[in-house]
Design a protein around this motif. Structure first.
Motif, short mmCIF file in Angstrom:
data_model
loop_
_atom_site.label_atom_id
_atom_site.label_comp_id
_atom_site.label_asym_id
_atom_site.label_seq_id
_atom_site.Cartn_x
_atom_site.Cartn_y
_atom_site.Cartn_z
N HIS A 130 0.83 -1.21 0.00
CA HIS A 130 0.00 0.00 0.00
C HIS A 130 0.86 1.26 0.00
O HIS A 130 0.55 2.24 -0.70
CB HIS A 130 -0.93 -0.01 1.22
CG HIS A 130 -1.84 1.18 1.30
ND1 HIS A 130 -2.85 1.41 0.38
CD2 HIS A 130 -1.87 2.22 2.18
CE1 HIS A 130 -3.49 2.52 0.70
NE2 HIS A 130 -2.90 3.04 1.77
N HIS A 166 2.07 1.64 -3.45
CA HIS A 166 0.93 2.00 -4.31
C HIS A 166 0.61 3.48 -4.19
O HIS A 166 0.28 4.15 -5.19
CB HIS A 166 -0.28 1.15 -3.92
CG HIS A 166 -1.49 1.39 -4.77
ND1 HIS A 166 -2.42 2.38 -4.49
CD2 HIS A 166 -1.94 0.78 -5.89
CE1 HIS A 166 -3.38 2.36 -5.39
NE2 HIS A 166 -3.12 1.41 -6.25
N GLN A 167 0.70 4.01 -2.97
CA GLN A 167 0.42 5.43 -2.76
C GLN A 167 1.42 6.33 -3.50
O GLN A 167 1.11 7.49 -3.78
CB GLN A 167 0.47 5.75 -1.26
CG GLN A 167 -0.73 5.23 -0.49
CD GLN A 167 -0.66 5.58 0.98
OE1 GLN A 167 0.34 5.32 1.66
NE2 GLN A 167 -1.70 6.21 1.48
N ASN A 196 2.42 5.64 -6.45
CA ASN A 196 2.18 5.35 -7.88
C ASN A 196 3.23 4.43 -8.49
O ASN A 196 3.55 4.53 -9.68
CB ASN A 196 2.09 6.65 -8.69
CG ASN A 196 0.93 7.52 -8.27
OD1 ASN A 196 -0.18 7.04 -8.09
ND2 ASN A 196 1.18 8.81 -8.09
N HIS A 205 -6.29 -5.97 -2.26
CA HIS A 205 -5.71 -5.09 -3.27
C HIS A 205 -4.88 -4.00 -2.59
O HIS A 205 -5.29 -3.45 -1.57
CB HIS A 205 -6.83 -4.44 -4.11
CG HIS A 205 -6.33 -3.79 -5.35
ND1 HIS A 205 -5.66 -2.58 -5.34
CD2 HIS A 205 -6.39 -4.17 -6.66
CE1 HIS A 205 -5.33 -2.25 -6.57
NE2 HIS A 205 -5.76 -3.20 -7.40
N GLY A 214 -4.48 -1.05 -3.27
CA GLY A 214 -5.14 0.25 -3.25
C GLY A 214 -6.14 0.43 -2.13
O GLY A 214 -6.56 1.56 -1.84
N GLU A 264 -10.14 -2.98 -4.47
CA GLU A 264 -9.23 -1.85 -4.63
C GLU A 264 -9.65 -0.58 -3.92
O GLU A 264 -8.83 0.12 -3.33
CB GLU A 264 -9.07 -1.56 -6.13
CG GLU A 264 -8.18 -0.36 -6.45
CD GLU A 264 -8.17 -0.01 -7.92
OE1 GLU A 264 -7.27 0.75 -8.33
OE2 GLU A 264 -9.05 -0.49 -8.66
N THR A 265 -10.93 -0.22 -3.98
CA THR A 265 -11.37 1.06 -3.41
C THR A 265 -12.07 0.89 -2.07
O THR A 265 -12.74 1.81 -1.60
CB THR A 265 -12.29 1.80 -4.40
OG1 THR A 265 -13.47 1.00 -4.66
CG2 THR A 265 -11.58 2.07 -5.71
#
Length: 268
Positions: A130, A133-134, A136, A157, A159, A178-179
């Protein structure tokens, strides 16, 4: 055999991103976890310098992984920021250990949780992924969480947003999309799905998965779907419940099947 086709394949290989094998990337994360929790592999860093050197080595390896994954990101800065946040990562993982110990009567010790609990293993990989991921970072976060998925059956996920004191009990079959947004002090059991109502490609980048507020318990086999679905804080979602709408705080939702028990003598 078509020579032009083989030339096409060769050109693809030449241009391909030189990203190391997935096993190498997951092993990097394992060694990072081992640095934070040496009891996970019975490591013995006898001197402070050895710990610092291991940290610097892991940072350098991360820089190289980032460079291999993309030419458009600032690999050095991302690695620097990641390791600057290592103490915060350790803190939040410690709260996950505490949540597991406090929430599972079968948990005997912190060592047992670190060494044997698949939920904690998956959460470790998720939290590392994570952070990347933050920033990018492409590919690497998914490679990390898919490694944990293959090892534990827990699919998170990178995200997803998950707060402190998170506990996954048993864990097999858990899916967190993901969300998804999960608050603090949340406990979920095996077979829980926090998913989307639709997999239409037009929804990419939009809120598709539920929000689970603080203090929620979700029991085995529950399915909660939709980006507008909010599970209010301090609620309980019972086993095998199917939810596509929000519930208020302090609610209890349960599935009530019809179960018939017959004495064997009634069959004669």
């Amino acid at each position: 055999m078509d020579d032009d086709f083989f030339k096409y394949l060769f050109d693809k290989q030449v241009k391909a991103v030189r990203l190391p094998a997935n096993d190498f990337i997951s092993e990097w994360a394992i060694r990072l976890i081992n640095l934070l929790y040496p009891e996970s592999r019975n490591s013995n860093f006898e001197e402070l310098n050895a710990v610092q050197e291991q940290g610097e080595q892991l940072k350098l390896e991360l820089v190289n992984l980032l460079r291999a994954s993309s030419q458009t990101i600032n690999s050095d800065q991302i690695a620097e920021d990641f390791f600057d946040g290592l103490q915060a990562l350790y803190h939040i993982l410690d709260t996950d250990i505490a949540a597991t110990y406090d929430g599972d009567p079968a948990a005997i010790s912190r060592l047992e949780i670190i060494r044997t609990y698949p939920g904690f293993y998956a959460i470790c990989f998720y939290r590392i992924a994570h952070l990347l991921h933050q920033q990018n970072v492409p590919l690497i976060p998914r490679i990390l969480t898919e490694h944990a998925h293959s090892r534990t059956g827990i699919d998170i996920h990178p995200g997803a947003t998950i707060g402190e004191y998170f506990h996954i009990d048993h864990g097999t079959g858990v899916v967190i999309g993901e969300t998804t947004k999960i608050g603090r002090h949340v406990k979920i059991y095996q077979g829980v799905t926090l998913g989307a109502l639709s997999v239409n490609k037009d929804l990419a980048g939009k809120k598709r998965h539920p929000t689970v507020e603080d203090g929620v318990v979700i029991y085995a086999g529950a399915t909660i779907l939709g980006g507008e679905t909010i599970i209010g804080h301090d609620s309980i979602v019972g086993g095998n419940v199917w939810l596509t709408e929000s519930i208020l705080p302090y609610a209890t939702v349960y599935h009530s099947p019809v179960i018939t028990i017959r004495n064997i003598n009634e069959l004669n």
